[in-house]
Design a protein around this motif. Structure first.
Motif, PDB file in Angstrom:
ATOM      1  N   ILE A  32       5.713  -6.718   0.216  1.00  0.00           N
ATOM      2  CA  ILE A  32       5.662  -7.109   1.623  1.00  0.00           C
ATOM      3  C   ILE A  32       5.577  -8.625   1.707  1.00  0.00           C
ATOM      4  O   ILE A  32       5.378  -9.295   0.692  1.00  0.00           O
ATOM      5  N   PRO A  33       5.729  -9.212   2.910  1.00  0.00           N
ATOM      6  CA  PRO A  33       5.624 -10.669   3.029  1.00  0.00           C
ATOM      7  C   PRO A  33       4.341 -11.222   2.421  1.00  0.00           C
ATOM      8  O   PRO A  33       3.290 -10.564   2.408  1.00  0.00           O
ATOM      9  N   ASN A  34       4.437 -12.458   1.944  1.00  0.00           N
ATOM     10  CA  ASN A  34       3.414 -13.041   1.090  1.00  0.00           C
ATOM     11  C   ASN A  34       2.018 -13.034   1.713  1.00  0.00           C
ATOM     12  O   ASN A  34       1.027 -12.695   1.053  1.00  0.00           O
ATOM     13  N   ARG A  35       1.911 -13.422   2.976  1.00  0.00           N
ATOM     14  CA  ARG A  35       0.585 -13.499   3.605  1.00  0.00           C
ATOM     15  C   ARG A  35      -0.079 -12.133   3.661  1.00  0.00           C
ATOM     16  O   ARG A  35      -1.282 -12.002   3.415  1.00  0.00           O
ATOM     17  N   GLU A  36       0.693 -11.108   3.985  1.00  0.00           N
ATOM     18  CA  GLU A  36       0.142  -9.748   4.020  1.00  0.00           C
ATOM     19  C   GLU A  36      -0.261  -9.297   2.617  1.00  0.00           C
ATOM     20  O   GLU A  36      -1.273  -8.610   2.439  1.00  0.00           O
ATOM     21  N   ASN A  37       0.538  -9.675   1.634  1.00  0.00           N
ATOM     22  CA  ASN A  37       0.230  -9.318   0.254  1.00  0.00           C
ATOM     23  C   ASN A  37      -1.118  -9.890  -0.172  1.00  0.00           C
ATOM     24  O   ASN A  37      -1.927  -9.218  -0.822  1.00  0.00           O
ATOM     25  N   LEU A  38      -1.385 -11.142   0.188  1.00  0.00           N
ATOM     26  CA  LEU A  38      -2.640 -11.799  -0.195  1.00  0.00           C
ATOM     27  C   LEU A  38      -3.858 -11.086   0.386  1.00  0.00           C
ATOM     28  O   LEU A  38      -4.953 -11.150  -0.185  1.00  0.00           O
ATOM     29  N   SER A  39      -3.676 -10.375   1.503  1.00  0.00           N
ATOM     30  CA  SER A  39      -4.814  -9.697   2.132  1.00  0.00           C
ATOM     31  C   SER A  39      -5.390  -8.603   1.250  1.00  0.00           C
ATOM     32  O   SER A  39      -6.530  -8.164   1.471  1.00  0.00           O
ATOM     33  N   TYR A  40      -4.644  -8.170   0.238  1.00  0.00           N
ATOM     34  CA  TYR A  40      -5.128  -7.078  -0.613  1.00  0.00           C
ATOM     35  C   TYR A  40      -6.164  -7.527  -1.640  1.00  0.00           C
ATOM     36  O   TYR A  40      -6.719  -6.706  -2.366  1.00  0.00           O
TER      37      TYR A  40
END
Length: 575
Positions: free
Chosen positions: A280-288
């Motif tokens: 998924i887009p990078n910012r959403e990925n970092l939320s994990y």
């Protein structure tokens, strides 16, 4: 015990939020019983790094290398030990269960090993020599699984394990990774039912709003821990929780379930890792990462398309800007860096980085090298490129503007950059071997991703590895050499400091510094097919006699304060 009371309370808190209509005390008791944590006396310490610069992940199917009259898992283990040795510390065995499609990701039975690969003893053998990384295919299973057969007959377990779609639901906002219909019709004993299928008709999504499904997967986790798994890859986890009227991606309850699973896994094995697979887009990925309480590791999904674009366009500006914007991983978390895997090179993570023209140019260049494209639905009538399907070696056969003789150099440059970045590297077996596009497998499977899922006959592979004119042996030797050097450098610890260097658009560079600040490494790479001149002042290097190139094993040799970089040459300058 205080630890038990604390654990029980925390588990209850998660369950009360996830399942407000169920008794959280009773559910928590069931969860801890299934995980065998009722009497645990151990608790994980937060923010611990159970990894070092010596860690590197191998990604492979159990049958990527086969020979006659021998179980593929045994053949693979022998090959890994002989040709990779301790250069890899983690082996990610892609789904090794009985399945019906998608090369393992439509699981029939989570408690069995596909008998065409071997058995549980073969799986445990990997765990005895390496950290074993197993897939938890948690979003969906095969439409021919025992559970889904029970669903169709109204029997348990299974009758409430899947999502029956109500015609009144608003599903217009659901984000799709594929072009197939989300709702699939199945004949059941009591008539036809519409069932939620995110990925394909043969992959039916689980209903995690039912706590019995969560309990089933906790049982599976406990079973895998007993079978030597110490790294869990949560496959397609971003799609887990569904709420009609939303986009059904990255929902809050999905994050809660990951935090709960990490809590349970760490109490069972404090050194275990949980890795989320979220294309998924990078910012959403970092939320994990959560607050260092969700995934230990997240796939650095933006890296493959960024590196591919960098080397095909011969311009590192996007890679540099992305690298500058990436926050460092907290202690207790890490980036999993990869540039090739069993899947394609995803384009969603760079949707807000690349222009439409850049995406088109990237696709066109890779297609000229024999690559394919998979699509996803935006609306009922509109599709968008989802991923590029190609072997990495062939993807780097040419640049945007011309063919040249630098394919091998580009390929090794890509790996050198990847190995220099903050995080743990993960290398696909077909990158170690320089495997090329497999068109026969695509034709046989009618599946674009099969282009990069070649199955080697061991005798053929051994012959090519020894053949001086073939590239396979050279690629394997050079990537092994890079990893061997990397393993000895404390500045390459996954959580060591990283700063992005400003070296223009033709030379990419980062500065790494060890956690104890005793070692620095300047990692620079010419990303073009032309020689480049690099001024030492750009690196703030003055005392050249103190610096040594780890790759060439030569002291820094600068002419009038300038380093000359050959096409695609890299330096790892260390003090």
């Amino acid at each position: 015990m205080v630890v038990n009371e604390s654990l029980h309370h925390t588990v209850q808190t998660y369950l009360r939020t996830l399942y407000p209509d169920h008794d959280p005390t009773e559910l928590a008791h069931k969860v801890l019983k299934v995980m065998r944590l009722e009497n645990t006396h151990q608790a994980p310490r937060p923010h611990q790094n159970h990894w070092t610069e010596k860690d590197c992940v191998l990604i492979s199917y159990g049958d990527s290398i086969i020979e006659r009259n021998r179980k593929p898992l045994a053949t693979l283990l022998d090959f890994v030990q002989q040709h990779l040795g301790n250069n890899v510390s983690v082996v990610h065995l892609l789904p090794y269960f009985p399945y019906t499609s998608d090369d393992g990701f439509a699981v029939l039975d989570y408690y069995q090993v596909n008998d065409s690969l071997g058995d549980w003893q073969d799986i445990e053998a990997f765990g005895n020599h390496y950290r074993l990384m197993s897939d938890l295919v948690i979003n969906h299973c095969s439409s021919r699984s025992g559970w889904f057969n029970n669903f169709r007959q109204g029997l348990s377990p299974g009758k409430d394990y899947f999502i029956e779609i109500d015609s009144d639901w608003d599903l217009s906002k659901v984000i799709r990774p594929r072009t197939n219909a989300l709702s699939q019709t199945y004949r059941c004993n009591d008539g036809e039912r519409q069932v939620w299928c995110t990925f394909s008709r043969d992959q039916v999504d689980f209903n995690f709003a039912n706590p019995e499904v969560l309990l089933e997967f906790i049982s599976i986790i406990r079973f895998y821990l007993d079978k030597q798994t110490s790294v869990f890859r949560l496959d397609a986890i971003a799609f887990l929780w569904k709420t009609p009227g939303t986009n059904c991606l990255n929902l809050t309850n999905t994050h809660r379930i990951i935090r709960l699973l990490r809590l349970l896994i760490e109490h069972a094995n404090p050194a275990a890792w949980v890795i989320t697979e979220t294309n998924i887009p990078n910012r959403e990925n970092l939320s994990y990462f959560g607050n260092a309480n969700e995934a230990h590791g997240i796939y650095n999904f933006a890296l493959p398309p960024l590196l591919l674009h960098t080397l095909l366009s011969q311009d590192c500006s996007h890679l540099r800007n992305w690298s500058m914007s990436m926050p460092p991983a907290q202690n207790g978390t890490f980036f999993l860096n990869f540039i090739a895997s069993h899947d394609g090179i995803g384009l969603r993570p760079v949707e807000h980085i690349f222009s439409a023209t850049e995406v088109d140019e990237l696709i066109e260049t890779v297609q000229q090298s024999g690559g394919l494209v998979s699509w996803r639905n935006l609306t009922q009538d509109q599709v968008k490129p989802y991923e590029i399907n190609v072997s990495l070696f062939d993807a780097l056969a040419r640049t945007h503007h011309s063919e040249d003789s630098y394919q091998r150099q580009r390929f090794l440059c890509a790996h050198t950059i990847m190995l220099s970045l903050e995080g743990i590297p993960a290398i696909y077996i077909h990158s170690f071997l320089g495997t090329q596009n497999d068109y026969d497998k695509v034709q046989h499977s009618n599946h674009n991703r099969s282009i990069n899922r070649h199955r080697w006959q061991l005798s053929r592979l051994q012959s090519l590895l020894q053949h001086k004119e073939a590239h396979h042996g050279d690629i394997l030797a050079q990537i092994n050499a890079l990893i061997s050097i990397r393993r000895q450098q404390s500045a390459f610890h996954p959580n060591a400091t990283q700063f992005t260097l400003q070296l223009g658009n033709h030379v990419f560079g980062v500065w790494r510094q060890s956690i104890d600040r005793k070692q620095s490494i300047f990692c620079v790479s010419n990303v073009t097919s032309k020689p480049q001149r690099l001024s030492l002042s750009e690196l703030n290097l003055i005392e050249t006699n103190l610096w040594h190139d780890l790759l060439s094993q030569q002291d820094l040799n600068a002419d009038n304060g300038v380093i000359n970089l050959a096409p695609y040459q890299s330096l790892w300058l260390s003090n």
